[in-house]
Enzyme design. Sequence first.
Site, mmCIF file in Angstrom:
data_model
loop_
_atom_site.group_PDB
_atom_site.id
_atom_site.type_symbol
_atom_site.label_atom_id
_atom_site.label_comp_id
_atom_site.label_asym_id
_atom_site.label_seq_id
_atom_site.Cartn_x
_atom_site.Cartn_y
_atom_site.Cartn_z
ATOM 1 N N ARG A 83 0.812 -1.212 0.000
ATOM 2 C CA ARG A 83 0.000 0.000 0.000
ATOM 3 C C ARG A 83 0.851 1.270 0.000
ATOM 4 O O ARG A 83 0.325 2.364 -0.141
ATOM 5 C CB ARG A 83 -0.940 -0.001 1.208
ATOM 6 C CG ARG A 83 -1.963 -1.140 1.133
ATOM 7 C CD ARG A 83 -2.939 -1.095 2.261
ATOM 8 N NE ARG A 83 -3.686 0.157 2.210
ATOM 9 C CZ ARG A 83 -4.330 0.675 3.230
ATOM 10 N NH1 ARG A 83 -4.326 0.057 4.391
ATOM 11 N NH2 ARG A 83 -4.991 1.802 3.108
ATOM 12 N N CYS A 84 2.150 1.119 0.156
ATOM 13 C CA CYS A 84 3.067 2.265 0.231
ATOM 14 C C CYS A 84 3.694 2.525 -1.136
ATOM 15 O O CYS A 84 4.317 1.634 -1.710
ATOM 16 C CB CYS A 84 4.144 1.977 1.278
ATOM 17 S SG CYS A 84 5.492 3.171 1.292
ATOM 18 N N SER A 85 3.566 3.744 -1.637
ATOM 19 C CA SER A 85 4.102 4.055 -2.962
ATOM 20 C C SER A 85 5.622 3.922 -3.013
ATOM 21 O O SER A 85 6.168 3.422 -4.000
ATOM 22 C CB SER A 85 3.683 5.457 -3.403
ATOM 23 O OG SER A 85 4.221 6.443 -2.539
#
Length: 117
Positions: A11-13
């Site tokens: 979920r972390c870019s």
Amino acid sequence: MTKITILHNPRCSKSREALALIQTRSNQINVIEYLKNTPSEDEISHILSLLGLSARQLMRTKESEYKELGLDNVNLTEVQLIEAMVNTPKLIERPIVLSNGKAAIGRPPENVLAIIE
């Protein structure tokens, strides 16, 4: 070819960018979604020693849990902070890449290149 491990949060870019960067250079990647498979206290201690950081330096201090759990208390020990990361893995900075007996935090993602090339 050396195996590369990434402690990854999909979920972390920045984590996704680091993984994509690694994938352009290697197919020997061990992806660990650390929110599902949290590293142990020993594993976090090992990562800290490879990074040359204190436990607090590896923590996401802007997460609400950091303040809610009282982790901003300067009297907490390294052991207590590491235990907090095991119990609340969301607090672990991401992504962390391990390769060649070294570690790097992928912020910015290009930081990982130093240890995988």
